[in-house]
Design a protein around this motif. Structure first.
Motif, PDB file in Angstrom:
ATOM      1  N   ARG A 172       7.850   2.639   3.571  1.00 46.98           N
ATOM      2  CA  ARG A 172       9.031   2.906   2.709  1.00 46.98           C
ATOM      3  C   ARG A 172      10.287   1.851   2.770  1.00 46.98           C
ATOM      4  NH1 ARG A 172       9.523   7.726   2.531  1.00 46.98           N
ATOM      5  NH2 ARG A 172       7.853   8.494   3.768  1.00 46.98           N
ATOM      6  N   ASN A 173      10.134   0.788   3.890  1.00 41.60           N
ATOM      7  CA  ASN A 173      11.331  -0.265   3.973  1.00 41.60           C
ATOM      8  C   ASN A 173      10.833  -1.687   3.284  1.00 41.60           C
ATOM      9  OD1 ASN A 173      12.744   1.517   5.670  1.00 41.60           O
ATOM     10  ND2 ASN A 173      11.626   1.021   7.379  1.00 41.60           N
ATOM     11  N   ASP A 174       9.597  -1.444   2.668  1.00 43.06           N
ATOM     12  CA  ASP A 174       9.186  -2.879   2.090  1.00 43.06           C
ATOM     13  C   ASP A 174       8.611  -2.393   0.799  1.00 43.06           C
ATOM     14  OD1 ASP A 174       7.953  -5.276   1.392  1.00 43.06           O
ATOM     15  OD2 ASP A 174       6.440  -5.101   3.168  1.00 43.06           O
ATOM     16  N   ASP A 175       9.300  -3.022  -0.349  1.00 40.67           N
ATOM     17  CA  ASP A 175       9.102  -2.796  -1.674  1.00 40.67           C
ATOM     18  C   ASP A 175       7.975  -3.707  -2.352  1.00 40.67           C
ATOM     19  OD1 ASP A 175      10.451  -0.526  -2.066  1.00 40.67           O
ATOM     20  OD2 ASP A 175      12.274  -1.637  -2.955  1.00 40.67           O
ATOM     21  N   ARG A 176       7.642  -4.692  -1.592  1.00 34.86           N
ATOM     22  CA  ARG A 176       7.019  -6.074  -2.080  1.00 34.86           C
ATOM     23  C   ARG A 176       5.536  -5.390  -2.852  1.00 34.86           C
ATOM     24  NH1 ARG A 176       7.715  -9.906   2.775  1.00 34.86           N
ATOM     25  NH2 ARG A 176       6.858  -7.839   3.826  1.00 34.86           N
ATOM     26  N   PRO A 177       4.975  -4.741  -2.263  1.00 29.89           N
ATOM     27  CA  PRO A 177       3.494  -4.368  -2.827  1.00 29.89           C
ATOM     28  C   PRO A 177       3.918  -3.554  -4.102  1.00 29.89           C
ATOM     29  CG  PRO A 177       3.834  -3.584  -0.436  1.00 29.89           C
ATOM     30  CD  PRO A 177       5.150  -4.188  -0.745  1.00 29.89           C
ATOM     31  N   PHE A 178       4.866  -2.780  -4.218  1.00 28.03           N
ATOM     32  CA  PHE A 178       5.236  -2.077  -5.510  1.00 28.03           C
ATOM     33  C   PHE A 178       5.744  -3.150  -6.496  1.00 28.03           C
ATOM     34  CE2 PHE A 178       5.858   0.381  -1.729  1.00 28.03           C
ATOM     35  CZ  PHE A 178       4.808   1.318  -1.975  1.00 28.03           C
ATOM     36  N   ARG A 265       1.878 -16.053  -8.272  1.00 27.58           N
ATOM     37  CA  ARG A 265       2.380 -16.926  -7.303  1.00 27.58           C
ATOM     38  C   ARG A 265       3.847 -16.458  -6.898  1.00 27.58           C
ATOM     39  NH1 ARG A 265      -0.880 -20.175  -4.693  1.00 27.58           N
ATOM     40  NH2 ARG A 265      -1.978 -21.500  -6.003  1.00 27.58           N
ATOM     41  N   PRO A 266       4.706 -16.199  -7.605  1.00 26.96           N
ATOM     42  CA  PRO A 266       6.109 -16.024  -7.021  1.00 26.96           C
ATOM     43  C   PRO A 266       6.163 -14.667  -6.051  1.00 26.96           C
ATOM     44  CG  PRO A 266       5.976 -15.890  -9.788  1.00 26.96           C
ATOM     45  CD  PRO A 266       4.611 -15.916  -9.170  1.00 26.96           C
ATOM     46  N   TYR A 267       4.884 -13.854  -6.230  1.00 28.35           N
ATOM     47  CA  TYR A 267       4.898 -12.635  -5.275  1.00 28.35           C
ATOM     48  C   TYR A 267       4.269 -12.989  -3.817  1.00 28.35           C
ATOM     49  CZ  TYR A 267       6.129 -10.668  -9.631  1.00 28.35           C
ATOM     50  OH  TYR A 267       6.933 -10.556 -10.799  1.00 28.35           O
TER      51      TYR A 267
END
Ligand code: LIP
Length: 271
Positions: A172-178, A265-267
């Motif tokens: 829940r502390n990491d939004d990157r995959p979403f 790429r940006p992700y």
């Protein structure tokens, strides 16, 4: 030192062994499915089953009987096997899609690849619920139950069906995959999360889906299926290698691969 790649006769032998090993693993899991809730380890977003371990041993038994001096790198009996030099390494995922298997969802498979140095030279993926066997070696065609397969001809991302997965390490502390999921959903026709990476990649190889993206996936999930996809005519890219076993990986038909790569790429920068 670069390892020399095997000749055609050895490649056929490797592929034959990969097919036998992957069938042995898959058939064991399938025939023992009534024991699928025997759990070895439980984590927030992952489980390890007794049948993962047993099915891996079935595959290992076949490989060791034919190539006793080769290395084995298996998801379930992880040894830090050397991955360089001339001695081949067999890479096994006995049940890919373990959570699907646990719930009785017929979307899981077994995967066996063999690598010489860093190069995967042969691989097979067996899908027991569908009775499908995908196979390829580096100089041959990719096949599904013996017939050649080819990717789709979809030529723009906004008409693509894209498969993806959410890492077992989401938190829940990491939004990157979403954030990545949102970008994929907004730029393709539809995104699906089916839960078995090797099967997803084989679906790209045979044209049932157009692309596959996963920001954190392991070598044993992609080794065999990635080779099968490339030999079918799809393109694969390891976008980022986190360590020897885990990477950010994409696979797509050759028409949309580069467009997909530009989109994601940006992700990759912030993973
Ligand atoms: C799983 C994958 C799934 C992926 C998970 C996991 P397992 O493999 O195939 O698609 O999203 O992170 O790696 O653990 O079922 O062999």
């Amino acid at each position: 030192m670069t390892a020399s790649l095997p000749d055609e006769v050895v490649l056929r032998d490797f592929l034959d062994c990969a097919c036998s090993a992957v069938r042995a693993a898959g058939r064991h899991a399938q025939s023992q499915a009534h024991r699928r809730d025997e759990i070895l380890e439980e984590h927030a977003h992952d489980v390890k089953l007794v049948l993962d371990r047993e099915s891996q041993l079935q595959a290992e038994r076949i490989i060791r009987s034919r190539f006793p001096d080769h290395f084995i790198l298996g998801e379930e009996t992880l040894q830090q096997a050397p991955h360089s030099g001339d001695r081949p390494t067999w890479i096994i995922d006995p049940i890919d899609g373990t959570l699907n298997f646990l719930h009785g969802l017929p979307l899981w498979c077994s995967s066996v690849a063999v690598a010489v140095g860093e190069t995967v030279v042969a691989g097979a993926v067996y899908v027991p619920p569908l009775e499908e066997l995908y196979a390829a070696h580096i100089h041959g065609p990719a096949t599904l139950n013996g017939s050649p397969i080819h990717p789709s001809t979809t030529d723009s991302l906004n008409r693509a069906l894209a498969l993806t997965g959410l890492s077992k390490h989401v938190n829940r502390n990491d939004d990157r995959p979403f954030t990545l999921l949102k970008a994929l959903a907004l730029n393709t026709r539809k995104v699906r999360i089916m839960g078995a990476a090797a099967l997803d990649i084989c679906h790209v190889a045979c044209g049932r889906a157009d692309a596959y993206v996963e920001s954190s996936i392991y070598l044993w999930d992609v080794a065999a299926a990635g080779l099968i996809a490339r030999r079918a005519g799809a393109k694969t890219t390891t976008v980022h290698q986190y360590d020897r076993l885990r990477c950010f990986y994409i696979c797509a038909n050759s028409h949309i691969h580069d467009e997909l790569l530009s989109l994601i790429r940006p992700y990759v920068e912030f993973t």
